[in-house]
Write an enzyme that holds these catalytic residues in place. Structure first.
Site, PDB file in Angstrom:
ATOM      1  N   PRO A  45       0.763  -1.218   0.189  1.00 47.44           N
ATOM      2  CA  PRO A  45      -0.076  -0.172  -0.079  1.00 47.44           C
ATOM      3  C   PRO A  45       0.862   1.351   0.045  1.00 47.44           C
ATOM      4  CG  PRO A  45      -0.979  -1.486   1.591  1.00 47.44           C
ATOM      5  CD  PRO A  45       0.422  -2.167   0.976  1.00 47.44           C
ATOM      6  N   GLU A  88       4.802  -2.963 -13.903  1.00 47.52           N
ATOM      7  CA  GLU A  88       6.308  -3.503 -14.178  1.00 47.52           C
ATOM      8  C   GLU A  88       7.188  -1.883 -14.349  1.00 47.52           C
ATOM      9  OE1 GLU A  88       7.778  -6.376 -14.435  1.00 47.52           O
ATOM     10  OE2 GLU A  88       5.874  -7.461 -14.232  1.00 47.52           O
TER      11      GLU A  88
HETATM   12  C1  LIG Z   1      -3.919  -3.945 -12.615  1.00 45.13           C
HETATM   13  C2  LIG Z   1      -2.542  -3.875 -11.839  1.00 45.13           C
HETATM   14  C3  LIG Z   1      -1.881  -4.983 -11.570  1.00 45.13           C
HETATM   15  C4  LIG Z   1      -0.855  -5.134 -10.909  1.00 45.13           C
HETATM   16  N1  LIG Z   1      -0.161  -6.206 -10.577  1.00 45.13           N
HETATM   17  C5  LIG Z   1       0.755  -6.373  -9.849  1.00 45.13           C
HETATM   18  C6  LIG Z   1       1.388  -7.682  -9.377  1.00 45.13           C
HETATM   19  O1  LIG Z   1       0.994  -8.420  -9.953  1.00 45.13           O
HETATM   20  N2  LIG Z   1       2.412  -7.551  -8.496  1.00 45.13           N
HETATM   21  C7  LIG Z   1       2.869  -6.469  -7.943  1.00 45.13           C
HETATM   22  O2  LIG Z   1       3.629  -6.463  -7.029  1.00 45.13           O
HETATM   23  N3  LIG Z   1       2.221  -5.201  -8.160  1.00 45.13           N
HETATM   24  C8  LIG Z   1       1.198  -4.909  -9.174  1.00 45.13           C
HETATM   25  N4  LIG Z   1       0.885  -3.761  -9.544  1.00 45.13           N
HETATM   26  C9  LIG Z   1       1.295  -2.733  -8.905  1.00 45.13           C
HETATM   27  C10 LIG Z   1       2.386  -1.653  -9.926  1.00 45.13           C
HETATM   28  O3  LIG Z   1       3.618  -2.457 -10.005  1.00 45.13           O
HETATM   29  C11 LIG Z   1       2.195  -0.507  -9.338  1.00 45.13           C
HETATM   30  O4  LIG Z   1       0.984  -0.048  -9.235  1.00 45.13           O
HETATM   31  C12 LIG Z   1       3.474   0.527  -9.866  1.00 45.13           C
HETATM   32  O5  LIG Z   1       4.395  -0.016  -9.594  1.00 45.13           O
HETATM   33  C13 LIG Z   1       3.370   1.689  -9.370  1.00 45.13           C
HETATM   34  O6  LIG Z   1       3.242   1.813  -8.137  1.00 45.13           O
HETATM   35  P1  LIG Z   1       2.041   2.864  -7.313  1.00 45.13           P
HETATM   36  O7  LIG Z   1       0.645   2.319  -7.639  1.00 45.13           O
HETATM   37  O8  LIG Z   1       2.317   2.399  -5.779  1.00 45.13           O
HETATM   38  O9  LIG Z   1       2.459   4.365  -7.502  1.00 45.13           O
HETATM   39  P2  LIG Z   1       3.420   5.289  -6.989  1.00 45.13           P
HETATM   40  O10 LIG Z   1       4.817   4.798  -6.743  1.00 45.13           O
HETATM   41  O11 LIG Z   1       2.710   5.958  -5.598  1.00 45.13           O
HETATM   42  O12 LIG Z   1       3.684   6.449  -8.021  1.00 45.13           O
HETATM   43  C14 LIG Z   1       2.295   7.253  -8.008  1.00 45.13           C
HETATM   44  C15 LIG Z   1       3.026   8.108  -9.274  1.00 45.13           C
HETATM   45  O13 LIG Z   1       4.301   9.154  -8.833  1.00 45.13           O
HETATM   46  C16 LIG Z   1       5.168   8.617  -9.827  1.00 45.13           C
HETATM   47  N5  LIG Z   1       6.364   8.543  -9.443  1.00 45.13           N
HETATM   48  C17 LIG Z   1       6.809   7.617  -8.343  1.00 45.13           C
HETATM   49  N6  LIG Z   1       8.190   7.555  -8.235  1.00 45.13           N
HETATM   50  C18 LIG Z   1       8.540   8.470  -8.972  1.00 45.13           C
HETATM   51  C19 LIG Z   1       9.862   9.003  -9.344  1.00 45.13           C
HETATM   52  N7  LIG Z   1      11.091   8.503  -8.823  1.00 45.13           N
HETATM   53  N8  LIG Z   1      10.389   9.708 -10.443  1.00 45.13           N
HETATM   54  C20 LIG Z   1       9.050  10.267 -11.157  1.00 45.13           C
HETATM   55  N9  LIG Z   1       7.807   9.838 -10.974  1.00 45.13           N
HETATM   56  C21 LIG Z   1       7.437   8.993  -9.781  1.00 45.13           C
HETATM   57  C22 LIG Z   1       4.767   7.343 -10.708  1.00 45.13           C
HETATM   58  O14 LIG Z   1       5.350   7.332 -11.820  1.00 45.13           O
HETATM   59  C23 LIG Z   1       3.233   7.484 -10.742  1.00 45.13           C
HETATM   60  O15 LIG Z   1       2.651   8.411 -11.586  1.00 45.13           O
HETATM   61  C24 LIG Z   1      -0.206  -4.048 -10.197  1.00 45.13           C
HETATM   62  C25 LIG Z   1      -0.943  -2.724 -10.503  1.00 45.13           C
HETATM   63  C26 LIG Z   1      -2.149  -2.717 -11.330  1.00 45.13           C
HETATM   64  C27 LIG Z   1      -2.716  -1.292 -11.611  1.00 45.13           C
END
Ligand SMILES: Cc1cc2nc3c(=O)[nH]c(=O)nc-3n(C[C@H](O)[C@H](O)[C@H](O)COP(=O)(O)OP(=O)(O)OC[C@H]3O[C@@H](n4cnc5c(N)ncnc54)[C@H](O)[C@@H]3O)c2cc1C
Length: 379
Positions: A129, A364
């Site tokens: 989360p 990814e």
């Molecule tokens: C349908 C779906 C399936 C998924 N399946 C899996 C799974 O099977 N296993 C798993 O582990 N995860 C899974 N995920 C999770 C997915 O990998 C994450 O949603 C993704 O890595 C982004 O993390 P977050 O959602 O916490 O966004 P955050 O990390 O909170 O990012 C929010 C925003 O900030 C930006 N941001 C964050 N850090 C930076 C930076 N350093 N520089 C510039 N911009 C930045 C991001 O690009 C994004 O626009 C899934 C997600 C979805 C939607």
């Protein structure tokens, strides 16, 4: 490294296209209900029987012993038929990459082979989360207790977890060591203390159930560690290289599928006493869409070529994933536009292509994270 397709690649494309058009496309809408746990298990089984889940895996573990480009083609063709089921079915093996590369022989026999034979589904749980892009920020821990590991924490976005037999769970084994303190574990989903929550309602990709997991004193035997202790992040990097190219292939296929529907519609629909496809404005739109698709295909195949050549594909994998998923969104959006008002309805598949494939810019590693990787590779 040349990435020209061989006769074998063309043959697998033909076979996969026929399978996808007969088994996936006709049932696409059946797996599009929000809030319902649904996974196309029969299609997964049929794809496994035909060695389509991962044709580049060795035959002894249920693959077809082909090269990585063959798997790229499968991802492309499945998503061209329907990006919801296409991505869902191929995500059913998510995590076997780590087992194949780093697993013990017995782990491959007991966990990898059943997946490739279509008898088990798995997933990989990295995100939490409060830690998505920032993988090292994860808080889930695994502590050694005698001959067991005890896991505690919360995961989210765990694709397949509501239907999976086991998950690969990433956890901190040395909590203060950042990237260098993460390890990978096999966790059967029936393990006590491993509670898979409700299916998260998503805008698309509803054939692929996704849930939160609460982990409270979940115990697994010590040999359920995959690879080396504290080396999980390094292991993930290889996994990401491969999977980013396959996500690019998913997006490429979805773009090609949306284009196909838009092209057909442009030659059917009439306005101002002519087919709309006779307007130069639409022809240029279609030309731009195809330019994006072919450029994305070149980038994706080139990244696959680097990986097959044994070179570090990190930069090219990120470029392919970033570029292709952005092209995919643009092409799907234009496909909706070419359909006019009908494109905004469930009567035509293009709105589903748009919703299902939008996720490819997020999973990814988001587009922004890919750009960070590309920039870092320049230094
Ligand atoms: C349908 C779906 C399936 C998924 N399946 C899996 C799974 O099977 N296993 C798993 O582990 N995860 C899974 N995920 C999770 C997915 O990998 C994450 O949603 C993704 O890595 C982004 O993390 P977050 O959602 O916490 O966004 P955050 O990390 O909170 O990012 C929010 C925003 O900030 C930006 N941001 C964050 N850090 C930076 C930076 N350093 N520089 C510039 N911009 C930045 C991001 O690009 C994004 O626009 C899934 C997600 C979805 C939607």
């Amino acid at each position: 490294m040349t990435t020209a397709l061989t006769a074998e690649h063309e043959a697998i494309r033909d076979a996969v296209r026929e399978f996808a058009e007969t088994e996936i496309e006709p049932v696409a809408r059946d797996y599009d209900e929000p809030g319902v746990v649904q996974f196309p298990r029969e299609i997964f089984q049929d794809a496994a029987d035909l060695d389509f889940l991962a044709p580049h895996y060795p035959e002894e573990y249920g693959g077809a012993g082909m090269d990585f480009l063959a798997s790229v083609i499968v991802h492309e063709e499945f998503n061209r038929a329907d990006p919801g089921i296409g991505t869902a079915v191929l995500t059913g093996k998510f995590g076997t990459e780590l087992l194949l590369e780093y697993g013990e022989d017995w782990q491959k026999d007991e966990f990898l082979r059943p997946v490739l034979e279509g008898e088990a589904v798995c997933g990989t749980s990295i995100s939490e989360p409060d830690a998505g892009s920032d993988v090292a920020g994860m808080r889930t821990t695994a502590e050694k207790d005698g001959d067991e590991w005890v896991l505690n924490g919360s995961k989210t976005w765990a694709s397949n977890s509501p239907v999976a037999e086991f998950m690969i769970v990433m956890a901190k084994t040395t909590p203060d060591a950042g990237h260098d303190g993460i390890s990978a574990f096999i966790v059967p989903t029936e393990t006590d203390g491993f509670e898979v929550g409700r299916d998260i309602e998503k805008m698309g990709l509803r054939a692929s159930p996704t849930a939160e997991i609460n982990i409270s004193d979940a115990r697994v035997p010590d040999d359920y560690l995959v690879g080396e202790e504290d080396r999980g992040f390094i292991q993930l990097m290889k996994f990401f290289n491969e999977n980013r190219i396959l996500v690019a292939a998913n997006a490429l296929g979805a773009a090609a599928g949306a284009f196909r529907h838009a092209f057909e519609y442009a030659h059917e629909r009439e306005a101002f006493d002519q087919k709309i496809g006779e307007f130069q404005g639409l022809q240029w739109k279609l030309a731009d869409m195809m330019t994006g698709i072919e450029t994305a295909r070149s980038t994706t195949y080139r990244a696959a070529g680097e990986l097959m050549a044994g070179n570090d594909p990190r930069r090219l994998a990120s470029i392919a994933k970033y570029y292709t998923s952005e092209v995919c969104e643009d092409v799907c959006s234009e496909a909706v536009q070419i359909h006019g008002g009908y494109g905004y309805t469930r009567e035509f598949p293009v709105e589903k292509f748009y919703r299902d494939s939008r996720v490819q810019k997020i999973v990814e590693g988001t587009s922004e994270i890919q750009k960070n990787i590309i920039y870092d590779s320049l230094e």
